[in-house]
Scaffold this motif. Structure first.
Motif, PDB file in Angstrom:
ATOM      1  N   ALA A 290       0.846  -1.193   0.000  1.00  0.00           N
ATOM      2  CA  ALA A 290       0.000   0.000   0.000  1.00  0.00           C
ATOM      3  C   ALA A 290       0.877   1.236   0.000  1.00  0.00           C
ATOM      4  O   ALA A 290       1.953   1.264   0.586  1.00  0.00           O
ATOM      5  CB  ALA A 290      -0.916   0.008   1.224  1.00  0.00           C
ATOM      6  N   ALA A 291       0.418   2.264  -0.677  1.00  0.00           N
ATOM      7  CA  ALA A 291       1.162   3.519  -0.718  1.00  0.00           C
ATOM      8  C   ALA A 291       1.102   4.194   0.643  1.00  0.00           C
ATOM      9  O   ALA A 291       0.099   4.097   1.354  1.00  0.00           O
ATOM     10  CB  ALA A 291       0.578   4.427  -1.789  1.00  0.00           C
ATOM     11  N   PRO A 292       2.174   4.896   1.041  1.00  0.00           N
ATOM     12  CA  PRO A 292       2.153   5.572   2.344  1.00  0.00           C
ATOM     13  C   PRO A 292       1.013   6.578   2.468  1.00  0.00           C
ATOM     14  O   PRO A 292       0.546   6.845   3.573  1.00  0.00           O
ATOM     15  CB  PRO A 292       3.526   6.261   2.402  1.00  0.00           C
ATOM     16  N   ASP A 386       9.514   6.009   4.933  1.00  0.00           N
ATOM     17  CA  ASP A 386      10.423   4.880   5.084  1.00  0.00           C
ATOM     18  C   ASP A 386      10.005   3.984   6.255  1.00  0.00           C
ATOM     19  O   ASP A 386      10.085   2.749   6.175  1.00  0.00           O
ATOM     20  CB  ASP A 386      11.855   5.376   5.309  1.00  0.00           C
ATOM     21  N   GLN A 387       9.549   4.607   7.332  1.00  0.00           N
ATOM     22  CA  GLN A 387       9.142   3.840   8.499  1.00  0.00           C
ATOM     23  C   GLN A 387       7.940   2.953   8.187  1.00  0.00           C
ATOM     24  O   GLN A 387       7.881   1.793   8.630  1.00  0.00           O
ATOM     25  CB  GLN A 387       8.800   4.794   9.649  1.00  0.00           C
ATOM     26  N   ILE A 388       6.992   3.474   7.427  1.00  0.00           N
ATOM     27  CA  ILE A 388       5.814   2.684   7.064  1.00  0.00           C
ATOM     28  C   ILE A 388       6.227   1.465   6.239  1.00  0.00           C
ATOM     29  O   ILE A 388       5.750   0.343   6.464  1.00  0.00           O
ATOM     30  CB  ILE A 388       4.806   3.552   6.300  1.00  0.00           C
ATOM     31  N   ALA A 389       7.120   1.679   5.274  1.00  0.00           N
ATOM     32  CA  ALA A 389       7.573   0.556   4.440  1.00  0.00           C
ATOM     33  C   ALA A 389       8.254  -0.516   5.276  1.00  0.00           C
ATOM     34  O   ALA A 389       7.980  -1.722   5.120  1.00  0.00           O
ATOM     35  CB  ALA A 389       8.513   1.076   3.350  1.00  0.00           C
ATOM     36  N   SER A 460      -3.139 -11.542  15.978  1.00  0.00           N
ATOM     37  CA  SER A 460      -2.581 -10.256  16.397  1.00  0.00           C
ATOM     38  C   SER A 460      -1.744  -9.639  15.284  1.00  0.00           C
ATOM     39  O   SER A 460      -1.813  -8.425  15.027  1.00  0.00           O
ATOM     40  CB  SER A 460      -1.749 -10.449  17.657  1.00  0.00           C
ATOM     41  N   ALA A 461      -0.925 -10.457  14.603  1.00  0.00           N
ATOM     42  CA  ALA A 461      -0.083  -9.939  13.524  1.00  0.00           C
ATOM     43  C   ALA A 461      -0.929  -9.433  12.364  1.00  0.00           C
ATOM     44  O   ALA A 461      -0.623  -8.402  11.750  1.00  0.00           O
ATOM     45  CB  ALA A 461       0.873 -11.024  13.047  1.00  0.00           C
ATOM     46  N   ARG A 462      -2.011 -10.127  12.053  1.00  0.00           N
ATOM     47  CA  ARG A 462      -2.883  -9.670  10.966  1.00  0.00           C
ATOM     48  C   ARG A 462      -3.589  -8.366  11.326  1.00  0.00           C
ATOM     49  O   ARG A 462      -3.777  -7.495  10.470  1.00  0.00           O
ATOM     50  CB  ARG A 462      -3.901 -10.754  10.626  1.00  0.00           C
ATOM     51  N   ALA A 463      -3.993  -8.226  12.588  1.00  0.00           N
ATOM     52  CA  ALA A 463      -4.599  -6.965  13.023  1.00  0.00           C
ATOM     53  C   ALA A 463      -3.588  -5.829  12.948  1.00  0.00           C
ATOM     54  O   ALA A 463      -3.915  -4.703  12.548  1.00  0.00           O
ATOM     55  CB  ALA A 463      -5.132  -7.111  14.444  1.00  0.00           C
ATOM     56  N   GLU A 464      -2.347  -6.115  13.324  1.00  0.00           N
ATOM     57  CA  GLU A 464      -1.299  -5.095  13.240  1.00  0.00           C
ATOM     58  C   GLU A 464      -1.036  -4.707  11.792  1.00  0.00           C
ATOM     59  O   GLU A 464      -0.801  -3.537  11.483  1.00  0.00           O
ATOM     60  CB  GLU A 464      -0.027  -5.628  13.885  1.00  0.00           C
ATOM     61  N   LEU A 465      -1.121  -5.671  10.883  1.00  0.00           N
ATOM     62  CA  LEU A 465      -0.930  -5.378   9.463  1.00  0.00           C
ATOM     63  C   LEU A 465      -2.067  -4.506   8.947  1.00  0.00           C
ATOM     64  O   LEU A 465      -1.842  -3.562   8.169  1.00  0.00           O
ATOM     65  CB  LEU A 465      -0.855  -6.685   8.672  1.00  0.00           C
ATOM     66  N   ALA A 466      -3.285  -4.800   9.362  1.00  0.00           N
ATOM     67  CA  ALA A 466      -4.427  -3.967   8.951  1.00  0.00           C
ATOM     68  C   ALA A 466      -4.272  -2.539   9.446  1.00  0.00           C
ATOM     69  O   ALA A 466      -4.595  -1.576   8.731  1.00  0.00           O
ATOM     70  CB  ALA A 466      -5.727  -4.576   9.470  1.00  0.00           C
ATOM     71  N   ALA A 467      -3.759  -2.374  10.672  1.00  0.00           N
ATOM     72  CA  ALA A 467      -3.551  -1.026  11.199  1.00  0.00           C
ATOM     73  C   ALA A 467      -2.415  -0.321  10.473  1.00  0.00           C
ATOM     74  O   ALA A 467      -2.496   0.878  10.178  1.00  0.00           O
ATOM     75  CB  ALA A 467      -3.252  -1.100  12.699  1.00  0.00           C
ATOM     76  N   ALA A 468      -1.328  -1.050  10.171  1.00  0.00           N
ATOM     77  CA  ALA A 468      -0.178  -0.428   9.513  1.00  0.00           C
ATOM     78  C   ALA A 468      -0.503   0.011   8.095  1.00  0.00           C
ATOM     79  O   ALA A 468       0.061   0.989   7.594  1.00  0.00           O
ATOM     80  CB  ALA A 468       1.002  -1.401   9.497  1.00  0.00           C
ATOM     81  N   THR A 469      -1.402  -0.701   7.425  1.00  0.00           N
ATOM     82  CA  THR A 469      -1.783  -0.339   6.057  1.00  0.00           C
ATOM     83  C   THR A 469      -3.069   0.467   6.007  1.00  0.00           C
ATOM     84  O   THR A 469      -3.591   0.735   4.921  1.00  0.00           O
ATOM     85  CB  THR A 469      -1.946  -1.612   5.204  1.00  0.00           C
ATOM     86  N   ALA A 470      -3.599   0.860   7.188  1.00  0.00           N
ATOM     87  CA  ALA A 470      -4.838   1.646   7.263  1.00  0.00           C
ATOM     88  C   ALA A 470      -5.964   0.969   6.490  1.00  0.00           C
ATOM     89  O   ALA A 470      -6.674   1.601   5.704  1.00  0.00           O
ATOM     90  CB  ALA A 470      -4.616   3.069   6.758  1.00  0.00           C
TER      91      ALA A 470
END
Length: 479
Positions: A290-292, A386-389, A460-470
């Motif tokens: 996903a784009a930042p 960079d941090q998001i990537a 938990s990791a999938r939820a964190e991924l959903a949050a990181a990619t909005a």
């Protein structure tokens, strides 16, 4: 006698239990209680979580400031009157004026009406009007300074940016709340599954106690065997008590996100636990690529850069010379007044005003400040990009590792169940060892609990991924 004793042991011993998954036995639920789903928790949290409601209030606050900034373009009406109540002259004049600022220029347009009665001294000759008064319209246009941008339009732009920033910050708050809501739900489900596993382990020992007690009474087994089984019972009861405490703690934490229609926390009962480990599958997230700009915090920085650019343009505008063009058209109406007939013809005037700032250190300081702020925000946006990537890549690695560990834990659980079932059968037939059968059962339960923990880490990791990619759709934030 030996065959009789073995037959009694087989009849009184529990049947072999081979678990089909981390939660093969459904929880006991009242008929009206349906299992609590993650979707229900997320929708309740998105609707009633105080942090999200507070963020929405911040947006309304920014909208109120924007409305105040729009007030700079309101039409203003004012009146002015003057009467001589003593002295040689008795003149009275009243004037009404409506002024409206231009939205695309730093100038304004106006309409004016003036009427007078009585006499005025020669130095107030302009106060005379015809009997029906004088009507006038005019305008002022900025040709250099304030032509493209001025303080009024800048305030409106900044206020609009504040609304966007408040919305983006509100979205980040909502994403964080939903992320924690997922964790709270998954923790509650995992605690319920662990409690179920420990209760089944305890049930095995409780059912076996009756068979062992009968054998001890018949003299086929020593009494110490019953004591050893009671020791296992105590240890397994302690596991159940701790698991019950963990479940109660998880339900209490979940109540922060599961709320009723009035927004009050709901303490969910164990009756609403899911029947199996399916909810631990977690969120079905979209592609992690996903784009930042999809992240609200990154878009908030871009908006702040736009605001700083607007401040820079305003400061540069203040260094420009001022050249304003003004003009008006007026006409006296009605019969000729005391001022004479010279006021009756249509009047039109045009003029200009020019000024040059010689020393404007305040504007130069604001220019330097705005440029430095833009540079700082650009660097912040670069770092965040960079941090998001890096963050998304790290979470993808964690998800993949968690899935592989869960597969290994599932294989371990399956093998442990087979060993426990075989050892129970040997014990029932009189050739097994009591210590070994208990060890096999506890090892199988430990493997089952480790599988539950591994599945919870995946969720938990999938939820964190959903949050990181909005991923708003997965977090149920799409309105």
């Amino acid at each position: 006698m030996i065959r009789l004793l073995l037959g009694s042991l087989v009849a009184l011993s529990p049947l072999p239990v081979v678990a089909q998954g981390p939660a093969s036995t459904p929880a006991v639920r009242s008929p009206e209680a349906s299992p609590l789903t993650l979707d229900e928790v997320l929708r309740s949290s998105a609707r009633s979580a105080p942090q999200i409601v507070e963020a929405l209030a911040r947006v309304r606050q920014a909208e109120g400031r924007s409305l105040s900034a729009e007030g700079a373009f309101d039409t203003v009406f004012d009146t002015d009157s003057k009467s001589r109540i003593a002295g040689y002259y008795d003149g009275t004049v009243i004037e009404g004026r409506a002024t409206r600022p231009l939205t695309g220029n730093g100038g304004y347009v106006y309409g004016n009406y003036r009427a007078s009665r009585g006499t005025f001294p020669v130095y107030e000759d302009q106060a005379y009007t015809n009997r029906a008064g004088e009507a006038k319209v005019g305008a002022l246009f900025a040709l250099l300074r304030d032509r493209v941008i001025d303080e009024r339009r800048t305030r409106r732009t900044l206020a609009g940016g504040d609304i966007d920033v408040a919305k983006f910050e509100g979205e980040m708050v909502a994403i964080g709340v939903q992320r924690r809501a997922v964790d709270a739900y998954q923790t509650w489900v995992a605690a319920g599954l662990r409690l179920r596993a420990y209760r089944e382990l305890l049930d095995l020992a409780e059912r076996r106690r009756g068979a062992i007690g009968r054998l001890v009474e018949l003299g086929a087994r020593p009494g110490i065997l019953l004591t050893e089984n009671d020791q296992n019972l105590v240890r397994r009861r302690a596991l159940v008590v701790r698991a019950e405490q963990d479940l109660a703690t998880a339900a209490n934490a979940l109540s922060l996100y599961l709320r009723d229609g009035d927004g009050a926390p709901l303490l969910v009962s164990a009756d609403r636990l899911p029947p199996d480990a399916t909810p631990l599958a977690g969120l079905a997230t979209a592609s992690p690529i996903a784009a930042p700009v999809a992240r609200p915090d990154y878009r908030a920085i871009l908006t702040r850069i736009d605001q700083s650019t607007a401040r820079l343009m305003l400061a540069e505008n203040e260094l420009s010379p001022r050249l304003d063009l003004r003009g008006d058209v007026g006409k006296d109406l009605g019969a000729v007044g005391l001022g004479g007939p010279t006021r009756t013809p249509l009047e039109a005037t045009i003029g200009f005003r020019f000024s040059v700032p010689l020393q404007n250190r305040a504007a130069k300081g604001r220019i330097a400040e705005a440029r430095a702020e833009i540079d700082a925000l650009n660097q912040r946006s670069r770092f965040l990009r960079d941090q998001i990537a890096v963050e998304v890549d790290g979470i993808v690695i964690a998800v993949d590792a968690s899935e592989r560990l869960a597969a290994i834990a599932d294989e371990e659980r399956r093998l442990a169940d087979r060993l426990a079932a075989a050892e129970r059968r040997r014990f029932e037939l009189g050739s097994g060892d009591f210590f070994l059968v208990n060890q096999r059962e506890e090892t199988a339960t430990d493997a089952r609990v480790r599988l539950i923990d591994a599945q919870a880490r995946i969720a938990s990791a999938r939820a964190e991924l959903a949050a990181a990619t909005a991923d708003r759709a997965s977090l149920r934030l799409v309105r």
